[in-house]
Design an enzyme around this catalytic site. Structure first.
Site, PDB file in Angstrom:
ATOM      1  N   LYS A 191     -13.266   6.964  -7.717  1.00 37.15           N
ATOM      2  CA  LYS A 191     -13.638   5.636  -8.024  1.00 37.15           C
ATOM      3  C   LYS A 191     -14.864   5.078  -7.679  1.00 37.15           C
ATOM      4  O   LYS A 191     -15.418   5.448  -6.778  1.00 37.15           O
ATOM      5  CB  LYS A 191     -12.493   5.072  -7.066  1.00 37.15           C
ATOM      6  CG  LYS A 191     -11.823   3.764  -7.264  1.00 37.15           C
ATOM      7  CD  LYS A 191     -10.710   3.356  -6.294  1.00 37.15           C
ATOM      8  CE  LYS A 191     -10.367   1.962  -6.708  1.00 37.15           C
ATOM      9  NZ  LYS A 191      -9.631   1.140  -5.523  1.00 37.15           N
TER      10      LYS A 191
HETATM   11  C1  E4P Z   1      -7.235  -1.209  -6.631  1.00 38.93           C
HETATM   12  O1  E4P Z   1      -7.859  -0.031  -7.000  1.00 38.93           O
HETATM   13  C2  E4P Z   1      -7.628  -2.000  -5.296  1.00 38.93           C
HETATM   14  O2  E4P Z   1      -7.549  -0.920  -4.254  1.00 38.93           O
HETATM   15  C3  E4P Z   1      -6.786  -3.100  -4.985  1.00 38.93           C
HETATM   16  O3  E4P Z   1      -5.707  -3.253  -5.983  1.00 38.93           O
HETATM   17  C4  E4P Z   1      -7.591  -4.237  -4.422  1.00 38.93           C
HETATM   18  O4  E4P Z   1      -6.461  -5.238  -4.307  1.00 38.93           O
HETATM   19  P1  E4P Z   1      -6.905  -6.463  -3.009  1.00 38.93           P
HETATM   20  O5  E4P Z   1      -7.364  -7.430  -3.550  1.00 38.93           O
HETATM   21  O6  E4P Z   1      -5.437  -6.717  -2.564  1.00 38.93           O
HETATM   22  O7  E4P Z   1      -7.608  -5.891  -1.865  1.00 38.93           O
END
Ligand code: E4P
Length: 220
Positions: free
Chosen positions: A89
């Protein structure tokens, strides 16, 4: 055939195991904030390695924790060695996209994260990202329309035949999952709480208890 895949947004081994057992979860996404909540872990790399093993054969996204391109490249190689199901990522920055282009050319799967606009998504698609994560919940929190972002990405990806998957992230409630599907996302990643919500409706529970009551009054 195109289907909306459901990923779990979690770094909690128990939650992940429970989710996988349902048979509906086909992947996992983690991020540094989620990992920071797992206080009992002693060594981050040992912890991540066991998460990768536990989620096999499903893809699990693990994020680099740096911004410098050379450092990102080095950390990505380390992340790749955690397991065959790893998706690296990377943040949607110039450095992140350069690393993305290189990793993809080496056959490594990449999830480009923190996408908040169509022009950013277009660059990530051109860099060959396997997944691109628009954070719709955070956009909605901010008073912007996250669903337009997904549907415009869908139109552009279809028009130019980009193969990147649209991974709708930052889901806040079950309705968001429906909106992600309507807008044309390929995947929706959600916390365990939202995943659980998908199974429920108060009328289902009410209906069940009414049927149970009626059944008990039946005489055979
Ligand atoms: C996605 O890969 C992220 O980890 C996640 O959806 C972030 O979500 P949040 O806005 O609740 O932190």
């Amino acid at each position: 055939m195109c289907i909306l895949e459901i990923f779990l947004d979690s770094a909690c081994p128990l939650e992940i195991m429970e989710g996988l057992k349902t048979g509906f979860i086909s992947g996992v996404t983690t991020n540094p904030s989620l990992l920071a909540h797992m206080k009992e872990r002693d060594n981050i790399w040992t912890f991540l390695r066991s998460l990768c093993t536990e989620t096999l054969p499903h893809p699990i996204s693990i994020e680099v924790m740096c911004e410098d391109e050379a450092e990102m490249m080095e950390q990505s190689q380390k992340i790749c060695r955690l397991g065959s199901n790893v998706v690296v990522k990377l943040p949607l920055t110039l450095a992140g996209l350069n690393v993305c282009r290189f990793l993809v050319s080496e056959g490594i799967q990449v999830n480009v994260t923190l996408c908040f606009s169509v022009h950013q998504a277009l660059l990530a698609a051109k860099a060959g990202a396997t997944y691109i994560s628009p954070f719709v919940g955070r956009l909605e929190d901010y008073g912007e329309n996250g669903w337009n972002l997904i549907s415009e990405m869908r139109q552009i990806f279809d028009r130019y035949q980009f193969r990147s998957k649209i991974l709708a992230a930052s889901m806040r409630c079950s309705r968001h999952v429906v909106q992600a599907a309507l807008a044309g996302a390929d995947v929706a990643t959600m916390p365990a709480k939202v995943f659980q919500e998908l199974f429920h409706h108060p009328l289902t529970e009410k209906g069940l208890s009414l049927f149970k009551e009626a059944y008990q009054n039946l005489s055979f």
